[in-house]
Design a protein around this motif. Structure first.
Motif, PDB file in Angstrom:
ATOM      1  N   GLN A 232     -31.273  85.268 -66.954  1.00  0.00           N
ATOM      2  CA  GLN A 232     -30.517  85.201 -65.697  1.00  0.00           C
ATOM      3  C   GLN A 232     -30.233  86.566 -65.077  1.00  0.00           C
ATOM      4  O   GLN A 232     -29.815  86.639 -63.932  1.00  0.00           O
ATOM      5  CB  GLN A 232     -29.178  84.485 -65.943  1.00  0.00           C
ATOM      6  N   VAL A 233     -30.458  87.642 -65.835  1.00  0.00           N
ATOM      7  CA  VAL A 233     -29.987  88.936 -65.358  1.00  0.00           C
ATOM      8  C   VAL A 233     -30.743  89.415 -64.122  1.00  0.00           C
ATOM      9  O   VAL A 233     -30.142  89.960 -63.181  1.00  0.00           O
ATOM     10  CB  VAL A 233     -30.049  89.990 -66.499  1.00  0.00           C
ATOM     11  N   LEU A 234     -32.057  89.207 -64.066  1.00  0.00           N
ATOM     12  CA  LEU A 234     -32.813  89.664 -62.894  1.00  0.00           C
ATOM     13  C   LEU A 234     -32.452  88.878 -61.627  1.00  0.00           C
ATOM     14  O   LEU A 234     -32.208  89.494 -60.577  1.00  0.00           O
ATOM     15  CB  LEU A 234     -34.320  89.589 -63.172  1.00  0.00           C
ATOM     16  N   LEU A 254     -42.987  88.819 -62.978  1.00  0.00           N
ATOM     17  CA  LEU A 254     -43.540  90.021 -63.603  1.00  0.00           C
ATOM     18  C   LEU A 254     -43.040  90.158 -65.030  1.00  0.00           C
ATOM     19  O   LEU A 254     -43.833  90.393 -65.959  1.00  0.00           O
ATOM     20  CB  LEU A 254     -43.146  91.254 -62.779  1.00  0.00           C
ATOM     21  N   ALA A 255     -41.734  89.989 -65.226  1.00  0.00           N
ATOM     22  CA  ALA A 255     -41.171  90.074 -66.574  1.00  0.00           C
ATOM     23  C   ALA A 255     -41.753  88.983 -67.471  1.00  0.00           C
ATOM     24  O   ALA A 255     -42.103  89.235 -68.627  1.00  0.00           O
ATOM     25  CB  ALA A 255     -39.642  89.961 -66.516  1.00  0.00           C
ATOM     26  N   GLY A 256     -41.873  87.771 -66.932  1.00  0.00           N
ATOM     27  CA  GLY A 256     -42.421  86.670 -67.718  1.00  0.00           C
ATOM     28  C   GLY A 256     -43.884  86.875 -68.071  1.00  0.00           C
ATOM     29  O   GLY A 256     -44.329  86.531 -69.177  1.00  0.00           O
ATOM     30  N   VAL A 305     -37.705  98.115 -64.698  1.00  0.00           N
ATOM     31  CA  VAL A 305     -36.795  97.534 -65.684  1.00  0.00           C
ATOM     32  C   VAL A 305     -37.288  96.148 -66.105  1.00  0.00           C
ATOM     33  O   VAL A 305     -37.201  95.770 -67.279  1.00  0.00           O
ATOM     34  CB  VAL A 305     -35.365  97.469 -65.124  1.00  0.00           C
ATOM     35  N   ALA A 306     -37.821  95.391 -65.143  1.00  0.00           N
ATOM     36  CA  ALA A 306     -38.356  94.059 -65.458  1.00  0.00           C
ATOM     37  C   ALA A 306     -39.497  94.152 -66.458  1.00  0.00           C
ATOM     38  O   ALA A 306     -39.612  93.327 -67.376  1.00  0.00           O
ATOM     39  CB  ALA A 306     -38.831  93.365 -64.175  1.00  0.00           C
TER      40      ALA A 306
END
Length: 404
Positions: A232-234, A254-256, A305-306
């Motif tokens: 949830q942070v992004l 992108l993070a996923g 950061v992601a």
């Protein structure tokens, strides 16, 4: 991954492929739950409650899932879970009221708990210990890949119909997951019991392993908490700094995407060097990456950061499942895994609540920093307690046990 008693076909059809298919359906459903509820007259608050029925159903079913798998076996438990999920998806798509929709979503969450625990227990049984981490990290990887692909398939079927079409897609994936389980050879994975000895109940299992659950189990809860907050942070921070929904979605994707690339190297390192070589650095890095989120006030910085969040979480793919398999008692494995999974799920639920509490008190950044501290704390817990309970903690503990 081929062994004399667990050929590749059993591992693939018995757990990995069904896990992927099942995750695609769940991944397709999750993003449309709130919009679907709003379409049917729910306020945003009620829509949020309906979406929360998914993790709530999972938490409530964690302990019963272990009892079911112990009674009927892992394979049959997966088949029952696939059938229950299919009914839940169908009921959600045809729900005449918001109450019915919430109940159907809770049923899907409960089915997910049973399916997850049963496939974990199944792989623990059929996979030799020297390949366990690679197989279980692959299980974590295919779950991530399925949940990554699911929303895109869901968006595609929405273009061909309406939001109800997503539930039809999810229904088909649940049925397909059950069919793939049926194609695998049946293996009785129920724990063996001496004649006349009753099946261990949860009270007995928890009482016998109380010290383990109150030490290493707490570390697993902390891992769940930071992973729950990571989901949830992004979106929350992106909304906080005024990014549009499309940009937030791209950053989340992108993070996923990075997350799902590292599962096999992570498993190979664990199998060769021990579980601490992945568990400790992944949690420290995840905590550090999350601590950087409040310092990101532009898209390029937040994108960086992601990537760090994705690498850190992907590095830890399968580590907690592997640890759970290492320490689970052979005579009560499903029951123990149910208790272990409950602690992790409670942590996963607590993570987003930590962020929400910070925002409610006037500082989302403070909430993020509190959540980020869970990573180093989890690492400290693993370092302190894992060698006590598992000979596979590191190469040193393996040598001490005469395994190397």
């Amino acid at each position: 991954m081929t062994t004399a008693h667990s050929p590749r076909r059993q591992i693939l059809l018995g757990a990995l492929l069904p896990a992927f298919i099942f995750s695609v359906g769940a991944g397709a459903m999750i993003p449309i739950l709130a919009p679907f509820a709003v379409e049917r007259g729910a306020t945003l608050a009620v829509a949020g409650i309906i979406a929360a029925m998914l993790p709530l159903g999972q938490i409530l079913a964690d302990l019963p899932a272990g009892a079911l798998a112990a009674r009927v076996g892992d394979r049959r438990a997966m088949l029952l879970a696939a059938g229950a999920a299919a009914i839940g998806f169908l009921a959600a798509g045809l729900a005449p009221s918001l109450v019915t929709l919430g109940a159907a979503v809770a049923l899907v969450g409960a089915a997910n708990a049973v399916f997850h625990l049963a496939r974990h227990s199944y792989l623990t049984e059929v996979t030799p210990v020297h390949q366990r981490a690679r197989v279980l990290s692959t299980l974590g990887g295919v779950h991530r890949i399925g949940q990554f692909i699911g929303p895109f398939l869901g968006a595609g079927v929405i273009l061909l119909g309406d939001l109800r079409a997503v539930f039809l897609l999810a229904l088909l994936t649940a049925v397909a997951a059950g069919v793939t389980v049926l194609l695998a050879a049946e293996i009785d994975t129920r724990p063996e019991r001496a004649p006349g000895v009753a099946r261990a109940g949860f009270g007995t299992v928890i009482g016998t392993h109380r010290d383990l659950l109150l030490t290493l189990g707490v570390a697993s809860m902390l891992v769940g908490a930071i992973r729950g907050a990571r989901q949830q942070v992004l979106p929350l921070w992106g909304e906080h700094i005024g990014l549009d929904p499309t940009t937030i979605s791209l950053l989340f994707g992108l993070a996923g995407g990075i997350d799902m690339l590292l599962f096999y190297p992570a498993g190979k390192i664990m199998d060769r060097f021990g579980r601490l070589w992945i568990g400790v650095p992944s949690m420290v890095c995840l905590g550090l990456a999350m601590a950087l989120v409040p310092l990101a006030h532009s898209v390029p910085v937040l994108a960086g950061v992601a990537v760090l969040l994705g690498v850190s979480n992907g590095l830890g793919s399968g580590v907690m499942m592997t640890i759970a398999s290492d320490i689970a008692p052979a005579d009560a494995r499903p029951q123990f895994l149910g208790a272990w999974r409950l602690m992790q799920d409670l942590g996963i639920a607590a993570g987003p609540l930590t962020l929400a509490a910070g925002a409610a008190l006037g500082s989302l950044a403070a909430g993020i920093w509190v959540a980020s501290a869970m990573g180093p704390l989890a690492s400290a817990g693993l370092l302190r307690w894992l060698p006590r309970y598992s000979v596979h903690a590191s190469r040193r503990t393996r040598r001490a046990a005469g395994l190397e």
